[in-house]
Scaffold this motif. Structure first.
Motif, PDB file in Angstrom:
ATOM      1  N   PRO A  52       3.384   4.006  -8.685  1.00  0.00           N
ATOM      2  CA  PRO A  52       4.052   5.020  -7.861  1.00  0.00           C
ATOM      3  C   PRO A  52       3.266   5.410  -6.613  1.00  0.00           C
ATOM      4  O   PRO A  52       3.848   5.580  -5.543  1.00  0.00           O
ATOM      5  CB  PRO A  52       4.175   6.206  -8.824  1.00  0.00           C
ATOM      6  CG  PRO A  52       4.191   5.603 -10.181  1.00  0.00           C
ATOM      7  CD  PRO A  52       3.280   4.420 -10.093  1.00  0.00           C
ATOM      8  N   GLY A  53       1.948   5.532  -6.728  1.00  0.00           N
ATOM      9  CA  GLY A  53       1.141   5.838  -5.557  1.00  0.00           C
ATOM     10  C   GLY A  53       1.156   4.702  -4.555  1.00  0.00           C
ATOM     11  O   GLY A  53       1.286   4.914  -3.341  1.00  0.00           O
ATOM     12  N   GLY A  54       1.049   3.478  -5.043  1.00  0.00           N
ATOM     13  CA  GLY A  54       0.947   2.316  -4.174  1.00  0.00           C
ATOM     14  C   GLY A  54       2.219   1.967  -3.437  1.00  0.00           C
ATOM     15  O   GLY A  54       2.232   1.836  -2.207  1.00  0.00           O
ATOM     16  N   TYR A  55       3.338   1.821  -4.169  1.00  0.00           N
ATOM     17  CA  TYR A  55       4.551   1.358  -3.479  1.00  0.00           C
ATOM     18  C   TYR A  55       5.130   2.437  -2.570  1.00  0.00           C
ATOM     19  O   TYR A  55       5.698   2.136  -1.510  1.00  0.00           O
ATOM     20  CB  TYR A  55       5.582   0.800  -4.470  1.00  0.00           C
ATOM     21  CG  TYR A  55       6.481   1.777  -5.170  1.00  0.00           C
ATOM     22  CD1 TYR A  55       7.563   2.341  -4.521  1.00  0.00           C
ATOM     23  CD2 TYR A  55       6.283   2.107  -6.512  1.00  0.00           C
ATOM     24  CE1 TYR A  55       8.420   3.223  -5.178  1.00  0.00           C
ATOM     25  CE2 TYR A  55       7.121   2.983  -7.172  1.00  0.00           C
ATOM     26  CZ  TYR A  55       8.189   3.545  -6.505  1.00  0.00           C
ATOM     27  OH  TYR A  55       9.027   4.423  -7.153  1.00  0.00           O
ATOM     28  N   ILE A  56       4.952   3.705  -2.949  1.00  0.00           N
ATOM     29  CA  ILE A  56       5.436   4.784  -2.087  1.00  0.00           C
ATOM     30  C   ILE A  56       4.588   4.872  -0.819  1.00  0.00           C
ATOM     31  O   ILE A  56       5.105   5.090   0.283  1.00  0.00           O
ATOM     32  CB  ILE A  56       5.469   6.116  -2.865  1.00  0.00           C
ATOM     33  CG1 ILE A  56       6.677   6.102  -3.811  1.00  0.00           C
ATOM     34  CG2 ILE A  56       5.511   7.323  -1.937  1.00  0.00           C
ATOM     35  CD1 ILE A  56       6.809   7.274  -4.715  1.00  0.00           C
ATOM     36  N   SER A  57       3.273   4.656  -0.946  1.00  0.00           N
ATOM     37  CA  SER A  57       2.399   4.594   0.232  1.00  0.00           C
ATOM     38  C   SER A  57       2.852   3.483   1.173  1.00  0.00           C
ATOM     39  O   SER A  57       2.884   3.656   2.401  1.00  0.00           O
ATOM     40  CB  SER A  57       0.951   4.322  -0.185  1.00  0.00           C
ATOM     41  OG  SER A  57       0.467   5.312  -1.036  1.00  0.00           O
ATOM     42  N   ALA A  58       3.193   2.338   0.609  1.00  0.00           N
ATOM     43  CA  ALA A  58       3.601   1.191   1.415  1.00  0.00           C
ATOM     44  C   ALA A  58       4.883   1.487   2.190  1.00  0.00           C
ATOM     45  O   ALA A  58       5.001   1.157   3.382  1.00  0.00           O
ATOM     46  CB  ALA A  58       3.788  -0.032   0.520  1.00  0.00           C
ATOM     47  N   GLU A 114       1.611   9.831  -6.041  1.00  0.00           N
ATOM     48  CA  GLU A 114       2.587   9.721  -4.956  1.00  0.00           C
ATOM     49  C   GLU A 114       2.199  10.614  -3.777  1.00  0.00           C
ATOM     50  O   GLU A 114       2.205  10.177  -2.617  1.00  0.00           O
ATOM     51  CB  GLU A 114       3.977  10.130  -5.464  1.00  0.00           C
ATOM     52  CG  GLU A 114       4.580   9.156  -6.450  1.00  0.00           C
ATOM     53  CD  GLU A 114       5.895   9.665  -7.019  1.00  0.00           C
ATOM     54  OE1 GLU A 114       6.354  10.751  -6.560  1.00  0.00           O
ATOM     55  OE2 GLU A 114       6.460   9.009  -7.903  1.00  0.00           O
ATOM     56  N   GLU A 115       1.894  11.876  -4.072  1.00  0.00           N
ATOM     57  CA  GLU A 115       1.560  12.823  -3.004  1.00  0.00           C
ATOM     58  C   GLU A 115       0.271  12.420  -2.295  1.00  0.00           C
ATOM     59  O   GLU A 115       0.148  12.551  -1.076  1.00  0.00           O
ATOM     60  CB  GLU A 115       1.442  14.242  -3.574  1.00  0.00           C
ATOM     61  CG  GLU A 115       2.736  14.801  -4.136  1.00  0.00           C
ATOM     62  CD  GLU A 115       3.861  14.825  -3.115  1.00  0.00           C
ATOM     63  OE1 GLU A 115       3.591  15.123  -1.926  1.00  0.00           O
ATOM     64  OE2 GLU A 115       5.009  14.532  -3.498  1.00  0.00           O
ATOM     65  N   GLU A 116      -0.702  11.931  -3.062  1.00  0.00           N
ATOM     66  CA  GLU A 116      -1.954  11.475  -2.445  1.00  0.00           C
ATOM     67  C   GLU A 116      -1.713  10.272  -1.542  1.00  0.00           C
ATOM     68  O   GLU A 116      -2.306  10.150  -0.461  1.00  0.00           O
ATOM     69  CB  GLU A 116      -2.974  11.141  -3.525  1.00  0.00           C
ATOM     70  CG  GLU A 116      -3.538  12.375  -4.222  1.00  0.00           C
ATOM     71  CD  GLU A 116      -4.455  12.044  -5.386  1.00  0.00           C
ATOM     72  OE1 GLU A 116      -5.284  12.907  -5.731  1.00  0.00           O
ATOM     73  OE2 GLU A 116      -4.327  10.946  -5.961  1.00  0.00           O
TER      74      GLU A 116
END
Length: 476
Positions: free
Chosen positions: A17-23, A333-335
């Protein structure tokens, strides 16, 4: 924007969730972006072996539980009620596959390049993508910025290993069992232990939860722990606290033995068909070759970051489980969003780590945000407290779930809400009212003065706020 092949503005290692949302956010802001993922499927632990599959089985088992115990009161009867565990597992897999396809679509839509393999740092601007099995180099990637979002894995003592054949499971293996255990021993009374224990308890397993501390969900408000213990024991789940595990070994081809000792010295032995170890998670940094850049980590392997989520190498950021703190998908996600916006020169607001909600998807659900009563007492803050039982709400009676309460704590001097802790049906959705209110530093009077719809579970907020504000309640 970079145009040279294999030269990216931003590379993200890990597609959770952190990675793909950052992308996605990076692409929206005009960065040429790539993701490196070692597994075939995107989505990380949360989608593939964590949040989504466990909630799928929690819902399936909840429907069976309600059909077994509650539907008759609605005038709904079954001649022969049964369940098909393989169908439940198939449904779970279909949901995971569907969301996986959705993420792949989002990657294509946002023109994000995907590299399958393990990211290995060579310099602060160069990564090798290595084959997962052979660790041989497949690609070279140049980058201006990088975000490490590799997550975590279940913690396992060095003398043990997770193996279904040996009947010792982590949350990953237990979500792929082919049978319902007659007896399941769970070591760890935290969120994972309670959720997975609930699934198999509803489907007929005898559940024993072993917790080394003096209470389950010990990181949450003490009143939630006490109430949850009562609810679980009412469901015939056996809970043993203040108990340290000495050894785990396979008794025979169908049973496993757990030797343990109470803090008073008394020894005890538990026999089960499987043992679930849910004693925490450890950051996943294997084969990243962080030592090539001298990226600093603590003794447990968590990566150090500054207030802007930069590692000791400033163009390399880290987010999510790999930096510690609350190991929650929504935190990652927020990070990730913050890191990307910081990279492009925006000045995003800092994430308020004190107001990240935690949820346990048992039945009823548990949800919490802000300070616990224990923490407030340690800080010597004078406070008011309002606790409103769910059993008084009309909506709770119509739903058939009257267990639990809503607890609101506010500062005695200013009336600012400091913490909200809920056990009740839909608590995981209800907690956002508290999160928003506390983000804007609302008082309990603010909540009381807002018109809440009837009949709803949210009316518990209004009643608890009135108890806080004037020490009285309309319905109690």
């Amino acid at each position: 924007m970079n145009k040279i092949n294999n030269l990216y503005d931003l590379v993200i290692i890990g597609s959770g969730p952190g990675g793909y949302i950052s992308a996605i956010r990076a692409s929206q802001l005009g960065l040429r972006t790539a993701i490196i993922e070692k597994y075939q499927e995107l989505g990380g632990t949360c989608l593939n072996v964590g949040c989504i599959p466990s909630k799928s089985l929690l819902d399936s088992s909840k429907y069976f539980l309600l059909a077994k115990n509650n539907y008759s009161s609605h005038g709904i009867f079954f001649e022969k009620l049964s369940f098909d565990f393989s169908k439940m597992m198939s449904r779970k897999n279909e949901i995971v596959n569907s969301i996986n396809n959705g993420i792949k679509y989002l990657m294509k839509k946002n023109k994000i390049d995907l590299y399958q393999g393990i990211g290995s740092f060579q310099t602060e601007n160069l990564l090798f993508v290595k084959d997962k099995q052979s660790l041989q180099k497949k690609n070279e990637i140049q980058f201006q910025y990088c975000i490490i979002s590799t997550g975590s894995k279940p913690l396992c003592p060095p003398h043990l290993s997770f193996d279904i054949k040996n009947r010792i499971c982590s949350s990953t293996e237990i979500l792929n069992l082919k049978e319902i255990p007659k007896k399941l021993i769970i070591i760890g009374g935290g969120i994972i232990g309670l959720e997975l224990g609930s699934i198999f308890n509803r489907l007929g397993s005898k559940i024993i939860i072993i917790e080394s501390k003096d209470k389950i969900i010990s990181n949450m408000d003490h009143s939630l722990s006490q109430e949850m213990k009562k609810i679980l024991e009412k469901s015939s789940i056996q809970i043993e606290t203040s108990l340290s595990v000495i050894n785990i070994f396979k008794e025979n081809h169908k049973e496993i033995s757990v030797h343990a000792k109470y803090h008073n010295g008394k020894k005890v032995n538990f026999i089960g068909n499987y043992c679930l170890l849910s004693i925490g998670r450890t950051p996943y940094t294997k084969n990243l070759d962080l030592e090539n850049l001298n990226i600093k980590m603590d003794k447990k392997g968590f990566i150090f970051v500054n207030d802007n989520l930069q590692t000791s190498v400033k163009n390399i950021y880290a987010i999510g489980d790999v930096i510690g703190g609350k190991m929650l998908a929504h935190k990652a996600e927020e990070e990730g969003l913050y890191a990307v916006e910081h990279i492009v020169g925006k000045k995003p607001p800092k994430l308020n780590y004190d107001l990240i909600p935690s949820i346990i998807y048992t039945y009823p659900e548990v949800a919490s945000v802000g300070l616990s009563e224990n923490e407030i007492q340690k800080d010597n803050i004078e406070y008011n407290i309002g606790i409103f039982p769910m059993k008084i709400l009309g909506r709770a009676h119509t739903s058939g779930c009257t267990d639990g309460f809503l607890k609101m704590i506010s500062d005695k001097k200013t009336d600012e809400i400091l913490g909200v802790h809920i056990i009740g049906d839909h608590a995981g959705d209800m907690i956002m009212e508290a999160s928003i209110a506390m983000e804007f530093r609302s008082s309990s009077e603010d909540i009381y003065r807002i018109c809440h719809p009837h009949p709803t579970f949210s009316e518990a907020f209004k009643e608890a706020a009135l108890l806080n504000f004037e020490n009285r309640s309309i319905h109690m």
